[in-house]
Design a protein around this motif. Structure first.
Motif, PDB file in Angstrom:
ATOM      1  N   UNK A   5       0.846  -1.194   0.000  1.00 25.67           N
ATOM      2  CA  UNK A   5       0.000   0.000   0.000  1.00 25.67           C
ATOM      3  C   UNK A   5       0.881   1.243   0.000  1.00 25.67           C
ATOM      4  N   UNK A   6       0.564   2.178  -0.896  1.00 28.33           N
ATOM      5  CA  UNK A   6       1.268   3.446  -0.933  1.00 28.33           C
ATOM      6  C   UNK A   6       0.312   4.548  -0.484  1.00 28.33           C
ATOM      7  N   UNK A   7       0.806   5.450   0.334  1.00 21.85           N
ATOM      8  CA  UNK A   7      -0.004   6.549   0.860  1.00 21.85           C
ATOM      9  C   UNK A   7       0.274   7.813   0.041  1.00 21.85           C
ATOM     10  N   UNK A   8      -0.763   8.315  -0.618  1.00 25.26           N
ATOM     11  CA  UNK A   8      -0.598   9.461  -1.510  1.00 25.26           C
ATOM     12  C   UNK A   8      -1.650  10.518  -1.195  1.00 25.26           C
ATOM     13  N   UNK A   9      -1.236  11.770  -1.223  1.00 23.30           N
ATOM     14  CA  UNK A   9      -2.141  12.890  -0.960  1.00 23.30           C
ATOM     15  C   UNK A   9      -2.258  13.720  -2.233  1.00 23.30           C
ATOM     16  N   UNK A  10      -3.505  14.105  -2.569  1.00 21.67           N
ATOM     17  CA  UNK A  10      -3.722  14.925  -3.762  1.00 21.67           C
ATOM     18  C   UNK A  10      -4.969  15.782  -3.605  1.00 21.67           C
ATOM     19  N   UNK A  11      -5.086  16.793  -4.485  1.00 18.53           N
ATOM     20  CA  UNK A  11      -6.265  17.656  -4.503  1.00 18.53           C
ATOM     21  C   UNK A  11      -7.435  16.928  -5.170  1.00 18.53           C
ATOM     22  N   UNK A  12      -7.181  16.350  -6.340  1.00 18.07           N
ATOM     23  CA  UNK A  12      -8.155  15.515  -7.055  1.00 18.07           C
ATOM     24  C   UNK A  12      -7.395  14.317  -7.616  1.00 18.07           C
ATOM     25  N   UNK A  13      -8.037  13.156  -7.778  1.00 17.11           N
ATOM     26  CA  UNK A  13      -7.332  11.981  -8.295  1.00 17.11           C
ATOM     27  C   UNK A  13      -6.836  12.223  -9.720  1.00 17.11           C
ATOM     28  N   UNK A  31      -5.447   6.850  -0.713  1.00 14.10           N
ATOM     29  CA  UNK A  31      -5.462   8.252  -1.154  1.00 14.10           C
ATOM     30  C   UNK A  31      -6.087   9.149  -0.094  1.00 14.10           C
ATOM     31  N   UNK A  32      -5.536  10.335   0.023  1.00 17.25           N
ATOM     32  CA  UNK A  32      -6.002  11.322   0.983  1.00 17.25           C
ATOM     33  C   UNK A  32      -6.190  12.633   0.234  1.00 17.25           C
ATOM     34  N   UNK A  33      -7.410  13.167   0.239  1.00 16.85           N
ATOM     35  CA  UNK A  33      -7.632  14.456  -0.412  1.00 16.85           C
ATOM     36  C   UNK A  33      -7.241  15.558   0.549  1.00 16.85           C
ATOM     37  N   UNK A  34      -6.425  16.476   0.061  1.00 21.28           N
ATOM     38  CA  UNK A  34      -5.985  17.574   0.923  1.00 21.28           C
ATOM     39  C   UNK A  34      -6.705  18.863   0.545  1.00 21.28           C
ATOM     40  N   UNK A  35      -6.735  19.771   1.482  1.00 22.11           N
ATOM     41  CA  UNK A  35      -7.428  21.050   1.277  1.00 22.11           C
ATOM     42  C   UNK A  35      -6.487  22.188   0.952  1.00 22.11           C
ATOM     43  N   UNK A  36      -5.172  21.948   1.068  1.00 27.25           N
ATOM     44  CA  UNK A  36      -4.199  22.993   0.754  1.00 27.25           C
ATOM     45  C   UNK A  36      -2.831  22.352   0.566  1.00 27.25           C
ATOM     46  N   UNK A  37      -1.930  23.085  -0.087  1.00 27.29           N
ATOM     47  CA  UNK A  37      -0.574  22.567  -0.264  1.00 27.29           C
ATOM     48  C   UNK A  37       0.175  22.526   1.062  1.00 27.29           C
ATOM     49  N   UNK A 135      -7.282  27.911   0.323  1.00 28.84           N
ATOM     50  CA  UNK A 135      -7.265  26.461   0.219  1.00 28.84           C
ATOM     51  C   UNK A 135      -7.154  25.948  -1.205  1.00 28.84           C
ATOM     52  N   UNK A 136      -7.394  24.648  -1.355  1.00 33.82           N
ATOM     53  CA  UNK A 136      -7.278  23.969  -2.646  1.00 33.82           C
ATOM     54  C   UNK A 136      -8.363  24.376  -3.622  1.00 33.82           C
ATOM     55  N   UNK A 137      -8.360  23.714  -4.781  1.00 31.59           N
ATOM     56  CA  UNK A 137      -9.235  24.134  -5.878  1.00 31.59           C
ATOM     57  C   UNK A 137     -10.716  24.061  -5.490  1.00 31.59           C
ATOM     58  N   UNK A 138     -11.134  23.008  -4.819  1.00 31.82           N
ATOM     59  CA  UNK A 138     -12.540  22.917  -4.419  1.00 31.82           C
ATOM     60  C   UNK A 138     -12.890  23.970  -3.382  1.00 31.82           C
ATOM     61  N   UNK A 139     -11.980  24.175  -2.445  1.00 31.88           N
ATOM     62  CA  UNK A 139     -12.212  25.178  -1.409  1.00 31.88           C
ATOM     63  C   UNK A 139     -12.263  26.590  -2.005  1.00 31.88           C
ATOM     64  N   UNK A 140     -11.416  26.853  -3.000  1.00 35.02           N
ATOM     65  CA  UNK A 140     -11.433  28.181  -3.629  1.00 35.02           C
ATOM     66  C   UNK A 140     -12.738  28.411  -4.391  1.00 35.02           C
ATOM     67  N   UNK A 141     -13.222  27.375  -5.062  1.00 27.87           N
ATOM     68  CA  UNK A 141     -14.503  27.521  -5.753  1.00 27.87           C
ATOM     69  C   UNK A 141     -15.609  27.810  -4.750  1.00 27.87           C
ATOM     70  N   UNK A 142     -15.636  27.081  -3.658  1.00 25.28           N
ATOM     71  CA  UNK A 142     -16.669  27.297  -2.644  1.00 25.28           C
ATOM     72  C   UNK A 142     -16.590  28.714  -2.078  1.00 25.28           C
TER      73      UNK A 142
END
Length: 286
Positions: A5-13, A31-37, A135-142
């Motif tokens: 198992x590899x642990x990876x963090x990203x904004x969108x897959x 996978x872990x979705x993050x809210x900011x860099x 924040x990330x792309x989704x947070x900025x849109x919101x």
């Protein structure tokens, strides 16, 4: 035998990760979705993830922070990252952003560097606008939909969602900078997960070839993940020719930092990219 198992963090897959997940030979991706860099930076420093998918400029900025300073881009997962500057109605050109609050992920690293370069090229002084972390792309849109700020950079499908809500397209990073690179995989050189990340690159390379040779299967993988066909086709069109980060893209990132007087302007390709995993696990030569 259990899969690794590899642990990876990203904004969108990313597309290649979604396609790779359909292959029985592939690693299991936690996978872990993050809210900011900043979340990505902190997770890498704490050893909570093995790698992140992010703007390659982040690797430059993170190496100038207090901390380990051993971040490297080890692969590039898309040819370019489509970025549209979206603004409130009536602000359809860059000159209309004077005095504006512009929503960003971080003010000193990431896609904001390209944004600052565009504003600079347009003759808009750095004291004529404000960068507001949101924040990330989704947070900025919101935040934009909540009437916070005047403009922000968004990628698909978030840019289309903003336009549907009444915002306007102001400018395109790709139109300004055709060599702008896609997102990269960033890890720490001191990580114990080096071989694991290398094995993941093998999975992503098989996925890259499948996208190239059998796009219908790639489209199905994206739709199965809950995204629309239009989003799938957009991702497929950005399939990279290689996982090796492009020298032209990296040079552009450095040039932007040099023009803006930012830390990292003295970097070169080896200071930003470690392509040895691509060579070792995929067999590509520089």
């Amino acid at each position: 035998m259990d899969k690794q198992t590899i642990r990876v963090m990203w904004f969108v897959p990313p597309l290649l990760a979604m396609v790779a997940a359909q292959d029985r030979r592939s690693l299991v991706t936690q996978s872990i979705r993050n809210r900011s860099s900043d979340e990505q930076f902190n997770a890498l420093v704490a050893g909570e993830v093995d790698a992140v998918v992010t703007s390659m400029d982040n690797g430059i900025g993170w190496n100038r922070r207090v901390g380990p300073q051993d971040f490297r881009v080890v692969a590039q997962v898309e040819r370019t990252t489509p970025l549209i500057l979206v603004a409130r109605a009536g602000r359809s050109n860059m000159s209309a952003l004077r005095g504006a609050d512009i929503l960003v992920d971080a003010p000193d690293n990431g896609f904001v560097t390209a944004l600052r370069a565009m504003l600079d090229d347009a003759g808009i002084g750095r004291d004529e606008y404000r960068l507001v972390p949101a924040g990330g792309v989704q947070e900025r849109l919101e935040a934009l939909l909540a009437r916070q700020g005047v403009a922000t950079l968004l990628g698909p499908p978030f840019d289309a969602m903003a336009v549907k809500a009444g915002f306007v397209r102001n400018a395109s990073v790709q139109e300004h900078y055709p060599d702008f690179p896609g997102q990269g995989i960033v890890m720490r050189t001191g990580s114990r997960a080096r071989s694991l990340v290398g094995a993941w690159l093998e999975d992503l390379e098989r996925a890259r070839q499948l996208v190239q040779e059998r796009p219908a299967l790639a489209r199905q993988a994206v739709v199965s993940a809950g995204l629309p066909v239009a989003a799938a086709d957009g991702m497929i069109a950005l399939n990279p020719q290689s996982l090796r980060p492009t020298s032209e893209g990296v040079a552009l990132l450095i040039a932007h930092r040099r023009a803006l007087g930012l830390a990292g302007a003295d970097s070169d390709y080896p200071a930003i990219v470690d392509d040895s995993l691509v060579h070792e696990h995929i067999g590509e030569k520089a």
